[in-house]
Motif scaffolding. Structure first.
Motif, PDB file in Angstrom:
ATOM      1  N   UNK A  21       0.818  -1.215   0.000  1.00  0.00           N
ATOM      2  CA  UNK A  21       0.000   0.000   0.000  1.00  0.00           C
ATOM      3  C   UNK A  21       0.851   1.263   0.000  1.00  0.00           C
ATOM      4  N   UNK A  22       1.948   1.232   0.740  1.00  0.00           N
ATOM      5  CA  UNK A  22       2.799   2.421   0.770  1.00  0.00           C
ATOM      6  C   UNK A  22       3.461   2.646  -0.583  1.00  0.00           C
ATOM      7  N   UNK A  23       3.934   1.557  -1.186  1.00  0.00           N
ATOM      8  CA  UNK A  23       4.625   1.735  -2.465  1.00  0.00           C
ATOM      9  C   UNK A  23       3.641   2.079  -3.575  1.00  0.00           C
ATOM     10  N   UNK A  24       2.445   1.490  -3.501  1.00  0.00           N
ATOM     11  CA  UNK A  24       1.428   1.856  -4.492  1.00  0.00           C
ATOM     12  C   UNK A  24       1.050   3.331  -4.351  1.00  0.00           C
ATOM     13  N   UNK A  25       0.838   3.765  -3.120  1.00  0.00           N
ATOM     14  CA  UNK A  25       0.430   5.160  -2.907  1.00  0.00           C
ATOM     15  C   UNK A  25       1.503   6.117  -3.388  1.00  0.00           C
ATOM     16  N   UNK A  61       4.770   8.274   2.504  1.00  0.00           N
ATOM     17  CA  UNK A  61       3.644   7.344   2.512  1.00  0.00           C
ATOM     18  C   UNK A  61       3.876   6.390   3.673  1.00  0.00           C
ATOM     19  N   UNK A  62       3.064   6.552   4.734  1.00  0.00           N
ATOM     20  CA  UNK A  62       3.348   5.790   5.949  1.00  0.00           C
ATOM     21  C   UNK A  62       2.227   4.806   6.200  1.00  0.00           C
ATOM     22  N   UNK A  63       2.513   3.542   5.896  1.00  0.00           N
ATOM     23  CA  UNK A  63       1.513   2.497   6.120  1.00  0.00           C
ATOM     24  C   UNK A  63       1.861   1.759   7.408  1.00  0.00           C
ATOM     25  N   UNK A  64       0.828   1.530   8.223  1.00  0.00           N
ATOM     26  CA  UNK A  64       1.096   0.901   9.519  1.00  0.00           C
ATOM     27  C   UNK A  64      -0.019  -0.073   9.853  1.00  0.00           C
TER      28      UNK A  64
END
Lengths: 789, 789
Positions: free
Chosen positions: B431-435, B657-660
């Motif tokens: 998700x972070x890399x996609x965003x 882009x910070x996915x957690x």
């Protein structure tokens, strides 16, 4: 449920006993007290403390025209001078909030508080008192209820009249019933205002903390109510006041109002100055201003049939309320002193026709408040003399008359309350009279002594609602593991000398089924950490708190079993708790009590359980007063032997056989202590105690002229514990504290009559009164030719 | 249990949500904070307060030959001067109690406390500092772990060496595995000491109360431990100290030691003087003496196969402990920072062969302590650059390499812990890399910018044990009705900015199934009234406290149902609780929630329920470190885009882009806030923050030269919440607070390399370091003829 059968009650309370309950365990605080360790509010003198003083009214009734504090404030060393205008919130205190914290418009008794001073030293505070200038306009005052009930009497609190509370009780048809009586006895009795005479005077220490919260240290039987008074006075949330009850140097009901009054005043000064404030009333101030036992005038008419059956009573009681309501007023549905007087007016007897009027009337004297017995001793003084007079008229033995009419299981009281269980009255009457040798004594008149000293023996019996009669009536308990690894039990019931730290430890250990050494009880009454259990009054502490402790123990057992199972790594279902510890049912592996406690502490599971107890709401008919005001009553009888010096009138009490039905004696030694204390207190009221009020002024505000019994005045007391278990009490227990004092004065009066044939219907039974009565009797006999007994 | 399936867990916790859980409810304290109402310890200035000061060592290491306080004590306005000799009880503080409250024999860092002063004004206290004469014998000192590990190094605490803790982790056969790798990457990384930089400096207010108890107000993440420190210092029972946690003006781990240290010192002065004492460290003093993030030197060797499988890592970490242990030492079975560093050293990847040595070594600098991330950001800075280097060597996309090796359900960690559920790592990476548009960005090198400013994009991913790894690991909650008639929830988890008052209210309302308006949460952390929940650290608050709240709610529902039934006069079995209230199943009679609460309050049943949560004890092999140190881990990935000025070396972060993976976002807005805060804190550590220590002296003890990000430095942050529910967490939640900062610096470093082809292995990534690396790279290219990216 059959009386006398210990069993599991309808609340699931185990009444079977196998542990410490029923044993005379030494008091938990005995050693501490001997060593002088307990801390009283008076011991608290932190650095930087200010000393408070109260400026009090010199008039029994006066309008305040102005208060000038300028000169007092200017005195070096004075930190604050407070008047009513300085109170941020509610300006009245007490249960009914009718008493001014600081009077605004007028004063209502000599001793009413007008201003407060906080100063660096007590001497400066005293000096500042003289610099406050109050302008009064003196008003007419009233000092007795009959005076105060006159239509033209000055009003203390406005309103239509000075009657705070008129309680009425009606059963049957009294007027008709009297027409059918063979014997009617009608007399008037009176009892004076008396003082609790606790060794520790009223006072408090208060501090405004760095975070703006307030802490108050005070001996208060009502810690949460007093906390609420302080918070509302300061207009801050209740939780921002912490009231810590200190050890009480005697209470006896007096530390109810003494919880409100100095707490509010010390807290106000602390609030204004931001410094700790100590406020201590001196003895004279205490005796002039604190609440007292209500004086009573009792008009009593009793009718019976010739075979000794009581048929009707018609009773009117006038109670001298003093300036403020305190506990005198109505507390729904059946609480307050006026109701208690009314419900106990007929005594512990089956009487089909009852009429009671009890008036509690404002006057310009110090307020009547809670005092051990709560109005019932005044009534017993009347009804037990009535019983003896009826017996005499019928030629019956007084004990036989009481046994014939006494309450028992299945009987109904004056308010038509059905007694389903736990009525030990007749056992008390029999045991006390047997122990006294009643039959032998009265068989031979020769025994009554010869020469100038005559012996006599009298009986007083009683019932006592061991609960306040108000609602909600509840108690709480918590159990937690403290930093010493023991189970700390808190109830909100405070130590006022009655021994909750010992009794609740016994109940807790019994209910937990663990050795007593693992239990420790806090009876401090700290509003920050305790749950509210309403009040430590009405002989309700052991009964209510004990029930809550039993319920908390149930949770605590489950919690500890869970933690022991956790330690063993098994499901709690596989573990059973016993006296030694927690055992796996499959492998017999044991975790000791101590190890389970330590493990639970280390795992942060310290709050083990909470318990809650509430009684059903009394149902009371608002017109007739009929209903069940008390969920349980205690009973008792005292037989007292006296010697009366016919030349001086001096009465010496020789022996007191005091039988008391306590349901279950959790700690017999503690029960005996309560009975002994009650008897001695009763003897003081019987023989010497009277607050003399002269035009509103307390004329004898010292122990030099208000005479209480000393150790050398204590006669032989034979305590007799009767146990008619209360199935809804903890292991069968009901109230113990107050009943022991209820019938003492009545028994003394009956014994005096038995000894010398004069009936003293006014307390105290002083040598002067007896001597005077003997003179009158002699004059009568001379005149009529009749001979004495 | 399958991940992603909200359900009832094995503890009976309902994870289905229908109420406020999952909603972005505004913070309970938002209005108060905007209006400036919350009270911090610094706001507490009661009348009569004394001002404290700490005399600190000017030497990093010295023997104390004598302390003469005579002149200071004689100064008018000085109330007390304290040295070690004035401490009645235990003279050391902290978790491991190795830090002198006041040094006795020697000082171990410049800032070590030697004496305390309490004076009427801060100015007098400052003046008195100069009047205390301390004789020192200066000792040789050490400032880096490598230096301190030399055999001839001076010893700080005696013993065989200066190594406080040597943690070892062994999995597989590392040496053999490296022989089979196609690619081996070996590098050394270093991260500096940095400062929490909370706005509120350390300090406390203490008072000795009138009854001899002590109250301390302090911002403490560990209220009960700090309370215990104070009580043991004063040699009084734990219960005689009340520690009230005030609002924290920032904590980030630093208010762990800042809970012990000023509390003890302020309390000692209050104890000696009997007056309230306020002790506030100034900013310079704070930065010179408070705990810091441990500096680390990390030697990292990574091996992989040519198809991108990670095979082995061999890691040695040297942590700069500073003078005292704080949280650095062993806390059984797997707690403490050294262990956490070791367990996280290999990153969130499946690696069959792992060897970790982590040394935490005493030096003569301010102690390393807890700091958001607890050692893991240091490791991520190393392992995530290692990952990119391996990817580069293999010609693989860094994201693909991470997805290939990343942890997932069913995988095992470096300590061989089986991950049974709740592993959102790969979803975060995707998700972070996609965003970020990772593929597009890297598809076209042209995007990387032209001219002097180059763009780059890097990724950092991580795992984080959201628990302390020590044991017992528990939390408690109570529910009571407060005087406003609402349900007051207490957990012992304190407010440090993370929002427990909001989150626990949501959990409580959800679990009680009542509207949110009936719930209020205290997150004060008051040892008198809260149950101990260990500490507000380790991102454990919501998870642990929330679980306890859910358990308390179960009891509270039963209690309220019972009281509603009591009000209706029926058995509780006849009553069911719903969102509207309590309904009789036979008549449909309803008692509203509010009426039930009021009735229960009036009936004195205010303590409604208690809840307790504990995790299973981690099982750890003492030799290999293998086992399950954390009952749950959080995961995440951050993709960061930077621009690097090739002429100045200046790095500008453009987007994060910070996915957690938070298990369940109880309050998404609060989670986003935590992620944003974590990113900004991570950017500070990435780019500017470094405490410069010159021969033991903190050379930049101010915000003028220790540079933290300001609002204008904050780039676009895109928080991405991933929810892989933790079935043993409250409604699936696990830790949130720390993880957001773990991989930020690593992602920046990777982005910088992506932009300009230089790898900065030393934090912070200053312009100077980048510029220097660019110069070296250019020189290398010139020499070798190679071209840059």
């Amino acid at each position: 449920m059959a009386v006398g059968t210990p069993a599991t009650d309808k609340h699931g309370v185990e009444t079977k006993v196998r542990g410490p309950v029923g044993q005379s365990i030494p008091r938990a605080d005995a050693g501490e007290k001997v060593r002088g360790e307990p801390v009283y509010y008076g011991d608290l003198t932190p650095p930087n403390i200010l000393h408070g003083r109260v400026l009090r009214s010199p008039y029994p009734h006066a309008r305040i025209l102005g208060i000038d504090t300028t000169r007092a404030k200017a005195l070096p060393g004075v930190a604050a001078v407070a008047t009513h205008a300085d109170i941020p919130g509610i300006k009245v205190l007490g249960r009914m909030k009718d008493q001014s914290i600081l009077c605004e418009d007028k004063v209502r008794f000599t001793g009413d508080a007008v201003a407060l001073i906080a100063a660096e030293t007590p001497a400066i505070a005293a000096q500042a008192m003289g610099l406050i200038e109050v302008q009064y306009e003196v008003l007419p005052a009233v000092f007795s209820p009959l005076e105060a009930m006159r239509p033209d009497a000055p009003r203390l609190h406005g309103g239509a009249d000075n009657v705070l509370r008129h309680f009425e009780l009606y059963k049957g048809d009294v007027d008709d019933a009297f027409t059918k009586c063979d014997v009617i006895v009608q007399n008037t009795y009176s009892t004076p205002t008396i003082e609790h005479a606790y060794l520790e005077v009223e006072g408090a220490v208060a501090n405004k903390n760095a975070d703006g919260t307030v802490t108050v240290w005070v001996a208060a039987q009502v810690p949460f109510m007093a906390r609420n008074n302080v918070a509302r006075m300061l207009n801050i949330p209740l939780e921002r006041v912490r009231l810590i009850n200190t050890n009480a140097g005697g209470a006896f009901g007096g530390k109810e109002d003494a919880g409100f009054d100095p707490s509010c005043r010390a807290a106000l000064l602390a609030w204004m100055t931001g410094r700790p404030v100590k406020l201590v009333y001196d003895r004279e101030e205490s005796m002039r201003s604190s609440t007292k036992r209500h004086a009573a005038i009792i008009e009593y008419k009793t009718g019976a049939t010739k075979d000794g059956r009581l048929v009707a009573v018609d009773i009117t009681v006038y109670l001298n309320k003093g300036a403020y309501s305190s506990v005198g007023t109505n507390m729904p549905p059946a609480g307050g002193l006026t109701s208690k007087v009314g419900y106990h007016a007929a005594g512990p007897y089956v009487i089909p026709n009852v009429r009671v009027h009890a008036y509690n009337v404002y006057t310009n004297i110090p307020a009547g408040g809670a005092y051990r017995g709560f109005g019932v001793p005044q009534m017993a003084f009347a009804y037990e003399q009535q019983m003896d007079s009826v017996a005499e008229r019928l030629g019956m033995d007084p004990v036989e008359l009481r046994l014939l009419n006494g309450l028992e299981v299945g009987a109904r009281t004056a308010s038509n309350q059905l007694l389903e269980f736990s009525v030990g009255l007749k056992e008390c009457i029999r045991k006390a009279s047997d122990a006294a040798g009643w039959k032998q004594f009265h068989a031979s008149k020769a025994q009554h002594g010869s020469g100038k000293v005559k012996k006599g023996m009298g009986i007083g019996s009683f019932m006592f609602g061991t609960a306040p009669g108000l609602w909600p009536e509840y108690a709480n308990a918590t159990m937690e593991i403290d930093s010493t690894g023991r189970i700390l039990v808190r109830t909100g019931i405070v130590e006022i000398g009655q021994g909750p730290r010992t009794v609740f430890a016994q109940i807790a250990a019994e209910a937990l089924d663990i050795p007593l050494k693992y239990v420790v009880v806090s009876a401090q009454g700290d509003t920050a950490v305790d749950q509210d259990s309403v009040q430590t009054t009405s002989s309700r502490g052991t009964m209510g708190g004990g029930n809550a402790v039993i319920r908390a123990a149930k949770e605590a057992r489950a919690t500890l079993t869970e933690m022991a199972a956790h330690k063993m790594g098994v499901s709690p279902e596989l573990v059973v708790m016993s006296h030694e510890g927690f055992r796996r049912t499959d492998t017999n592996e044991l975790v000791s009590i101590q190890d389970a406690l330590l493990y639970s502490y280390e795992c942060g599971r310290r709050l083990l359980g909470k318990g809650y107890w509430i009684v059903p709401k009394p149902i009371i008919d608002p017109i007739t007063g009929q209903g069940n005001p008390y969920h349980i009553l205690a009973y008792g009888a005292q037989v007292i032997e006296v010697e009366v010096n016919t030349e001086t009138g001096q009465v010496e009490v020789r022996r007191v056989m005091a039988a008391q039905d306590v349901g279950k004696a959790i700690n017999p030694a503690a029960v005996i202590g309560q009975i002994q204390g009650g008897v001695v207190m009763g003897l003081g009221s019987a023989l010497t105690e009277e607050i003399v009020i002269d035009k509103g002024f307390v004329a004898n505000p010292s122990f030099a002229n208000f005479l209480i019994p000393t150790a050398s005045d204590v006669p032989e007391i034979v305590p007799i514990i009767v146990e008619a278990p209360y199935p809804n009490g903890p292991f069968g227990a009901k109230g113990v504290g107050e009943p022991g004092t209820v019938a003492t004065a009545a028994a003394v009066a009956n014994a005096v009559y038995d000894a010398v044939g004069v009936r003293i219907r006014q307390l105290p039974i002083t040598a002067e009164r007896v001597w005077k009565a003997l003179q009158e009797k002699a004059a009568d006999e001379k005149r009529t030719g009749a001979t004495g007994i």
